[in-house]
Design a protein around this motif. Structure first.
Motif, PDB file in Angstrom:
ATOM      1  N   UNK A  88       0.854  -1.187   0.000  1.00  0.00           N
ATOM      2  CA  UNK A  88       0.000   0.000   0.000  1.00  0.00           C
ATOM      3  C   UNK A  88       0.891   1.237   0.000  1.00  0.00           C
ATOM      4  N   UNK A  89       0.706   2.151  -0.940  1.00  0.00           N
ATOM      5  CA  UNK A  89       1.555   3.351  -0.998  1.00  0.00           C
ATOM      6  C   UNK A  89       1.449   4.181   0.279  1.00  0.00           C
ATOM      7  N   UNK A  90       2.574   4.685   0.734  1.00  0.00           N
ATOM      8  CA  UNK A  90       2.616   5.558   1.901  1.00  0.00           C
ATOM      9  C   UNK A  90       3.266   6.880   1.525  1.00  0.00           C
ATOM     10  N   UNK A  91       2.751   7.955   2.084  1.00  0.00           N
ATOM     11  CA  UNK A  91       3.348   9.275   1.873  1.00  0.00           C
ATOM     12  C   UNK A  91       4.399   9.486   2.959  1.00  0.00           C
ATOM     13  N   UNK A  92       5.650   9.154   2.629  1.00  0.00           N
ATOM     14  CA  UNK A  92       6.747   9.220   3.603  1.00  0.00           C
ATOM     15  C   UNK A  92       7.361  10.622   3.585  1.00  0.00           C
ATOM     16  N   UNK A  93       7.316  11.290   4.728  1.00  0.00           N
ATOM     17  CA  UNK A  93       7.845  12.639   4.862  1.00  0.00           C
ATOM     18  C   UNK A  93       9.325  12.613   5.215  1.00  0.00           C
ATOM     19  N   UNK A 101       8.513   9.148   9.399  1.00  0.00           N
ATOM     20  CA  UNK A 101       7.359  10.025   9.535  1.00  0.00           C
ATOM     21  C   UNK A 101       6.512   9.865   8.280  1.00  0.00           C
ATOM     22  N   UNK A 102       5.230   9.569   8.466  1.00  0.00           N
ATOM     23  CA  UNK A 102       4.339   9.475   7.318  1.00  0.00           C
ATOM     24  C   UNK A 102       3.209  10.489   7.463  1.00  0.00           C
ATOM     25  N   UNK A 103       2.677  10.890   6.330  1.00  0.00           N
ATOM     26  CA  UNK A 103       1.514  11.757   6.286  1.00  0.00           C
ATOM     27  C   UNK A 103       0.332  10.875   5.892  1.00  0.00           C
ATOM     28  N   UNK A 104      -0.474  10.476   6.871  1.00  0.00           N
ATOM     29  CA  UNK A 104      -1.555   9.517   6.621  1.00  0.00           C
ATOM     30  C   UNK A 104      -2.706  10.169   5.864  1.00  0.00           C
ATOM     31  N   UNK A 105      -3.168   9.457   4.849  1.00  0.00           N
ATOM     32  CA  UNK A 105      -4.319   9.922   4.091  1.00  0.00           C
ATOM     33  C   UNK A 105      -5.601   9.723   4.897  1.00  0.00           C
ATOM     34  N   UNK A 106      -6.589  10.603   4.720  1.00  0.00           N
ATOM     35  CA  UNK A 106      -7.888  10.367   5.385  1.00  0.00           C
ATOM     36  C   UNK A 106      -8.519   9.096   4.856  1.00  0.00           C
ATOM     37  N   UNK A 107      -9.170   8.369   5.727  1.00  0.00           N
ATOM     38  CA  UNK A 107      -9.823   7.127   5.331  1.00  0.00           C
ATOM     39  C   UNK A 107      -8.993   5.891   5.583  1.00  0.00           C
ATOM     40  N   UNK A 108      -7.695   6.056   5.870  1.00  0.00           N
ATOM     41  CA  UNK A 108      -6.837   4.899   6.149  1.00  0.00           C
ATOM     42  C   UNK A 108      -6.913   4.546   7.629  1.00  0.00           C
ATOM     43  N   UNK A 109      -7.274   3.300   7.912  1.00  0.00           N
ATOM     44  CA  UNK A 109      -7.268   2.804   9.291  1.00  0.00           C
ATOM     45  C   UNK A 109      -5.822   2.534   9.693  1.00  0.00           C
ATOM     46  N   UNK A 110      -5.469   2.853  10.928  1.00  0.00           N
ATOM     47  CA  UNK A 110      -4.068   2.709  11.349  1.00  0.00           C
ATOM     48  C   UNK A 110      -3.679   1.254  11.572  1.00  0.00           C
ATOM     49  N   UNK A 111      -4.519   0.476  12.252  1.00  0.00           N
ATOM     50  CA  UNK A 111      -4.158  -0.917  12.501  1.00  0.00           C
ATOM     51  C   UNK A 111      -5.374  -1.823  12.335  1.00  0.00           C
ATOM     52  N   UNK A 112      -5.174  -3.100  12.040  1.00  0.00           N
ATOM     53  CA  UNK A 112      -6.300  -4.012  11.827  1.00  0.00           C
ATOM     54  C   UNK A 112      -7.192  -4.102  13.058  1.00  0.00           C
TER      55      UNK A 112
END
Length: 337
Positions: A88-93, A101-112
């Motif tokens: 899954x693509x991640x926006x790595x800062x 450090x990542x910039x999480x997109x809205x709608x992405x759950x952090x953990x199962x």
């Protein structure tokens, strides 16, 4: 683990009453069916809404009827689950040998968790890394030092080593991490800046929500500092600095202040709380809801002491496109109406 999101509840037992079941108090009914469980524990679980009948909350004096379906939920999964690595693509800062450090997109759950067993940040981390550290009790939350809600966007720090995990977790525990959020809230906040202090705990009426207990009779200490950035007649753009990190802290504190987050469905912000009721304004607000189908909350900055270099580092992020588009529309609306 620093908890900043909804408490997941997992179904542990499902019991259906016999068609010829005689009326019997639910606590007595369950004692015979839950081994090694006392009546006090059952009554406490009922009070915390962990036990439901036919999907509804009940009281300890509820009497089981024929064919009633009793479900018992608890905060932890019944059994361990396997984390599936997913590309899954991640926006790595930022990334080095110790953290990311990542910039999480809205709608992405952090953990199962319940209803979200894949497609989460943890699934993405499992694909990218083989042996990330866990925080405590061997929880399957590799690399996670803190969390943000599914529909909140913004910055998260991921620990890549045990040393980084321990160090960063202590900084969160000591409240020395600097975190700034941007929130669009209903109404024009009166003061230019201020501090909201009030214990936060789970709502007695809906455990998905957090509630402020100003007298400190329940919950944990919570402190939020805020500054108004823009007043847009019916809404305000507010910068919030967290001194503590309680579940839904900003969402609960701003509602307590009388300024619920814009389009925060759980806390009632997905309705028109300020402004006229005529059709043009209603259509405008509904269009904003469609543009940003989530609460207007973004974790904008994150600062802390690097666990190895001991230097203070800070990261910033742009407001997401959906959030910015709604701000722009409000600015245009109040300027020309």
């Amino acid at each position: 683990m620093i908890e900043e999101n909804d408490e997941e509840l997992f179904e542990h037992f499902r019991i259906e009453a016999d068609p010829k079941q005689s009326l019997l108090r639910i606590d007595k009914f369950l004692i015979d069916r839950l081994p090694h469980t006392s009546r006090n524990r059952i009554q406490d679980a009922i009070k915390q809404n962990y036990i439901k009948v036919n999907g509804d909350d009940v009281k300890s004096n509820y009497k089981i009827r024929p064919k009633d379906v009793v479900t018992i939920f608890l905060p932890k999964p019944k059994v361990d689950f396997e984390i599936i690595p997913q590309d899954i693509p991640l926006n790595i800062v930022f990334e080095d040998d110790h953290l990311m450090i990542i910039n999480k997109e809205p709608g992405m759950v952090v953990h199962p968790g319940h209803n979200n067993w894949d497609g989460t940040l943890v699934n993405a981390l499992a694909f990218k890394f083989k042996n990330l550290p866990t925080h405590k009790n061997g929880e399957q939350k590799p690399g996670l030092v803190h969390r943000i809600d599914k529909d909140t966007s913004g910055l998260l720090v991921i620990a890549k080593t045990d040393q980084a995990m321990t160090n960063l977790a202590k900084q969160f525990f000591d409240h020395s991490i600097e975190r700034t959020y941007y929130a669009l809230v209903w109404g024009e906040v009166k003061e230019d800046n201020g501090t909201i202090e009030g214990h936060i705990g789970r709502s007695f009426s809906d455990r998905r929500m957090s509630t402020v207990f100003p007298d400190g009779e329940y919950g944990k200490e919570a402190i939020t500092h805020y500054q108004v950035l823009k007043r847009l007649r019916y809404v305000s753009l507010v910068k919030c600095n967290l001194e503590t990190g309680r579940t839904h802290q900003i969402r609960a504190h701003m509602k307590y202040l009388g300024h619920t987050l814009f389009n925060d469905a759980l806390y009632g912000g997905d309705k028109i709380l300020k402004g006229e009721r005529f059709s043009k304004y209603k259509s405008f607000v509904e269009n904003c809801f469609s543009l940003m189908p989530r609460q207007a909350l973004h974790a904008k900055t994150l600062g802390f002491i690097h666990p190895v270099s001991n230097e203070f580092i800070q990261f910033d992020s742009e407001i997401p496109e959906d959030f910015q588009s709604v701000i722009d529309r409000w600015e245009h609306y109040v300027q020309y109406t």
